[in-house]
Design a protein around this motif. Structure first.
Motif, mmCIF file in Angstrom:
data_model
loop_
_atom_site.group_PDB
_atom_site.id
_atom_site.type_symbol
_atom_site.label_atom_id
_atom_site.label_comp_id
_atom_site.label_asym_id
_atom_site.label_seq_id
_atom_site.Cartn_x
_atom_site.Cartn_y
_atom_site.Cartn_z
ATOM 1 N N ASP A 90 28.732 -0.168 -14.690
ATOM 2 C CA ASP A 90 29.686 -0.192 -13.137
ATOM 3 C C ASP A 90 29.882 0.771 -12.797
ATOM 4 O O ASP A 90 30.097 1.247 -11.746
ATOM 5 N N TYR A 103 25.182 -1.576 -4.547
ATOM 6 C CA TYR A 103 25.532 -2.191 -5.834
ATOM 7 C C TYR A 103 26.672 -3.111 -5.907
ATOM 8 O O TYR A 103 26.770 -4.174 -6.438
ATOM 9 N N LYS A 107 27.085 -6.881 -6.274
ATOM 10 C CA LYS A 107 27.470 -7.581 -7.569
ATOM 11 C C LYS A 107 28.767 -8.539 -7.082
ATOM 12 O O LYS A 107 28.673 -9.582 -7.773
ATOM 13 N N ASP A 111 28.591 -12.444 -8.222
ATOM 14 C CA ASP A 111 29.804 -12.753 -9.092
ATOM 15 C C ASP A 111 30.269 -13.905 -8.426
ATOM 16 O O ASP A 111 30.870 -15.090 -9.109
#
Length: 223
Positions: A90, A103, A107, A111
């Protein structure tokens, strides 16, 4: 004739859509397997590439390999060593221009939606939308944060209002908590209700029997 055609359509349409979705998922997984196989062929010598190419012709191998790969990845990232590698990955991706924006956004959304500790799509509620007196079903996705939360007076919740019959598109609202009415139905039942345009109504639960809609303020009403 019209009656029989509609009856036949209603019989075959759910099956056709189900098959179409499954074929799309299978095609996506086979495509991912093909990409991985192409990268692998570029690494191996020419003598081994022909044998790897034969793997493309095996039916269902791509789906099986991708499912096993996801299971192994899940096992790996749930231990301490795997979590450390995920953090390093990450950190690397968030330092690459353009890539970090895409990204990080994906993400955070994934999540929130799929994490067991998240609260997205955990509660179905009623909210007045798009005007007062008109009610629709929405899903609580969390609470406003940062600068937005500081600008809003009182407690607010973030809502996703899906469209019908396609719930994958919708609207994002921030509404005062006392302006939404919790529902006893599950998220799955609420989605069925939305997709069916109100035709498939879930049964009334005991927890929701005592819940009523909030009354609107009447300026002519005397206390």
């Amino acid at each position: 004739m019209k009656k029989y055609l509609i009856a036949g359509l209603l019989t075959w349409l759910p099956l056709a859509i189900t098959v179409w979705v499954l074929l799309w998922v299978l095609g996506l997984m086979n495509g991912m397997f093909g990409t991985v196989l192409s990268v692998t062929q570029a690494v191996f010598p020419a003598s081994a590439r022909e044998g790897l190419e034969q793997l493309r012709t095996i039916p269902g191998l791509g789906v099986l390999v991708m499912v096993v790969a996801m299971l192994l990845t899940g096992v790996f990232v749930t231990n301490i060593f795997g979590q450390w590698w995920v953090r390093q990955w990450d950190t690397l991706l968030t330092r690459i221009p353009i890539v970090k924006s895409i990204y990080s956004s994906v993400k955070q959304v994934s999540d929130t939606l799929f994490s067991s500790s998240g609260n997205a799509f955990r509660e179905a509620v009623l909210v007045q939308y798009p005007r007062q007196g008109s009610w629709t079903i929405a899903f609580v996705t969390g609470k406003p944060g940062g600068e937005v939360a500081a600008k809003l007076p009182g407690e607010h919740v973030s809502l996703y209002v899906p469209t019908t019959p396609n719930p994958t598109s919708g609207f994002f609202l921030m509404v005062a908590r006392d302006q939404v009415t919790p529902l006893g139905m599950s998220v799955d039942e609420a989605l069925k209700y939305i997709i069916s345009m109100g035709v498939v109504a879930p049964p009334a639960s005991a927890s929701a029997s005592g819940t009523s809609l909030p009354e609107e303020a009447d300026p002519n009403r005397r206390g």
